[in-house]
Design a protein around this motif. Structure first.
Motif: not given
Lengths: 310, 321
Positions: B212-220, B222-233
């Protein structure tokens, strides 16, 4: 706000130990992981620390109030005890019968938790090792109980135990606790046994150990951690269980702690508030949990969270 | 021991190598299968007799009018009809739904926010340990403490006085008790769910964040595309856990009212669990076991429906990583 400076004061040791910078990074806070320090975050961090401080202060405050007499507590709820006066504890312990209740709670909690694990562990082992349609069905059958709230079984249980004279009896309460804990304990231990490697059991079997012996001599020692976790979780659950104890136990000398506490609170309506004694009672309920948590905290959090995460 | 060895040796010797292995596994398996009764039996019996049979018994009793002793009169579904016309039950049921959805939503929003802050915060272990502890304490304690903190001469009011609020609201008045209970529950339960969510978030490998940091993702993002999908269960599990535990809430309500006066809490703060208990065991009127169990069965039905719905809704993408 001093808390916010904590990270910066903490970092200096890092370059001082160049031997293993990797290990430090892996503990979580690598540069890429670190969020940008914006205002919302700072507020969040501040709020979290405030929560921590308030929680600890509440606990300390509760324990301290137990050393003051009721009139002092009421006139100034923020005051500190002048001396460590144990009279509240003595009164709660002797007059209000918290002594008997504590004894009952300790015995009931100990016995029922031990038996729960002793009965659930073999069942969980079987369900984790033998794969057939039957075990699949049995696992499902046990899990089903996780969703049944206690108030559903309350009345039939009362009637059934009444038939065999086991109401108002700690033996009856123990039996109920064991039965009630089966779903969660079997569930937890099945998951745990599944996570153990099979190789040692296979080796034991090749050496000619029977399945029973393999279980007792190989699997159980390997599973000590998980079994202890299950046991402690049951201790916490049974120590705090209230609704069933309140329903099934009627005579004062068989009260468990939560029931004694409720009856103490309700007596106050008639005999005037005894906040000092009440705080002492709260301490007797809370402090054993605190001790267990400080002692075995990691197991508890892991048992209650790891099993859920999967 | 010797018998098993002997038996295996006997089967081993004539069999060719391939079959030997099969026979081996089979013999362990067969031996294990024999342990069904001694291993699973006790757990099965305890659980069936003292848990499943009562649960089925509850369904049976809920179809009758019964005062605990004397004859049972079969009335079919009339208890359910009666209960749904009972204002007390409707109030209790409404309160249970409030706990389930309003308190649940508050807990989840707070817990998730706390998780995001905690994730990369210094001292996170200590914070996590402290906020988890309330989960180990009997809710009675919170009820009693809240009763003290909010009583007229209690801590809150002495705090408010210097702020110029000389006439604080009557915190423990009957109509205010339930919101207060809801607030207390949010305060004491959030920590537990934060810990569970944390366990989920901690499982996300760091290289995702580095990406995420390398791709320049914003905090939001990162939340939307990494954290939420991976903690969905994990969210799903938490939702199920809360559904199950919120239906059982009893103790805190029992003393929240008790500390303010009468033995039975004021009806404004009842939940279905309290309704069941009072209807059956209060001793103030003839126990109505039929109505009491009907109320319990309704809460069980609510749990079952919600859990099934939740599982359906949350199933969508369990991302493997």
């Amino acid at each position: 706000m001093s808390t916010l400076t904590a990270p910066t004061t903490k970092t200096p040791p890092e370059p001082a130990k160049p031997a293993k910078p990797r290990a430090r990074n892996h503990r979580g806070v690598s540069p890429a992981l670190r969020a940008e320090n914006n205002v919302i975050r700072s507020i969040g961090v501040f709020v979290l620390w405030a929560v921590v401080v308030i929680s600890i202060a509440m606990l300390a405050w509760m324990v301290l109030q137990a050393f003051r007499d009721t009139r002092a507590i009421l006139s100034d709820p923020w005051g500190m005890p002048a001396t460590f006066d144990f009279s509240n504890f003595v009164r709660a312990w002797t007059v209000s019968d918290f002594a008997t209740a504590t004894f009952n709670s300790v015995v009931t909690t100990g016995i029922s938790s031990f038996l729960t694990v002793a009965i659930a562990a073999p069942a969980a082992y079987y369900l984790s090792r033998v794969e057939s349609r039957l075990t699949g069905g049995l696992s499902l059958y046990f899990i089903l109980g996780l969703g049944i709230p206690a108030q559903v079984i309350l009345i039939p249980l009362f009637i059934m135990l009444n038939e065999v004279n086991l109401t108002d009896s700690l033996i009856g309460l123990n039996l109920v606790y064991i039965a009630m804990s089966m779903p969660f304990t079997v569930f937890l231990l099945t998951a745990f046994f599944r996570s153990l490697p099979l190789e040692m059991e296979e080796a034991a079997a090749l050496d000619g150990a029977s399945a029973l012996r393999t279980f007792v001599q190989i699997t159980l020692p390997l599973a000590k951690g998980g079994i202890l976790t299950a046991f402690v979780l049951q201790v916490v659950a049974h120590w705090n269980e209230t609704l069933l104890a309140l329903t099934l136990i009627q005579s004062t000398e068989k009260y468990t702690l939560p029931v004694a506490l409720i009856s103490f609170v309700q007596q106050q309506t008639y005999s005037g508030a005894d906040w000092g004694g009440l705080f002492a009672g709260l301490c007797i309920v809370v402090l054993p949990m605190l001790i267990i948590y400080v002692w075995l905290g990691r197991r508890l959090t892991e048992g209650l969270t790891l099993g859920m995460g999967k | 021991m010797s018998t098993t060895i002997g038996r295996r040796a006997a089967t081993d010797s004539p069999a060719p190598a391939k079959k030997q292995k099969q026979g081996q596994g089979g013999s362990i398996d067969r031996q294990r299968r024999k342990l069904l009764m001694p291993f699973v039996g006790p757990a099965f019996i305890f659980y069936t007799v003292l848990f499943i049979v009562p649960a089925i018994g509850a369904a049976w009793i809920s179809l009758h009018v019964w005062a605990g002793s004397g004859p049972m009169k079969f009335v079919g579904l009339q208890n359910y009809a009666r209960v749904f016309k009972d204002d007390l039950f409707l109030k209790s049921f409404g309160n249970t739904l409030l706990l389930l959805f309003v308190v649940g939503a508050a807990i989840f929003i707070l817990a998730f926010a706390m998780t995001l802050v905690l994730r990369d915060m210094a001292g996170k272990k200590m914070v996590r340990n402290v906020i988890f502890f309330p989960h180990l304490i009997n809710a009675l304690v919170f009820g009693v403490l809240a009763g003290f903190i909010f009583n007229p001469g209690g801590m809150v009011n002495t705090l408010l006085k210097p702020l110029g609020i000389t006439e604080p609201p009557a915190w423990l008045a009957q109509e205010n008790i339930f919101p207060l209970i809801m607030a207390t529950l949010v305060a004491t339960t959030t920590g537990y769910f934060t810990t569970i969510l944390m366990a989920g978030v901690d499982r996300i490998p760091p290289y995702f964040y580095e990406d995420c940091a390398l791709a320049g993702a914003t905090a939001f993002q990162r939340l939307r595309y990494v954290i939420l999908p991976l903690t969905w269960d994990v969210f799903g599990t938490c939702a199920v856990l809360w559904t199950i535990s919120s239906i059982k809430i009893f103790e805190i309500i029992w003393v929240f009212g008790g500390s303010s006066g009468a033995g039975i809490p004021p009806t404004q703060s009842w939940t279905t669990a309290v309704y069941t208990y009072v209807t059956a065991f209060s001793g103030q009127s003839t126990p109505a076991y039929g109505a009491a169990t009907a109320s319990a069965i309704i809460s069980l039905a609510l749990v079952s429906v919600l859990v099934v719905l939740l599982r359906r809704a949350m199933r969508r993408d369990a991302v493997e990583f």
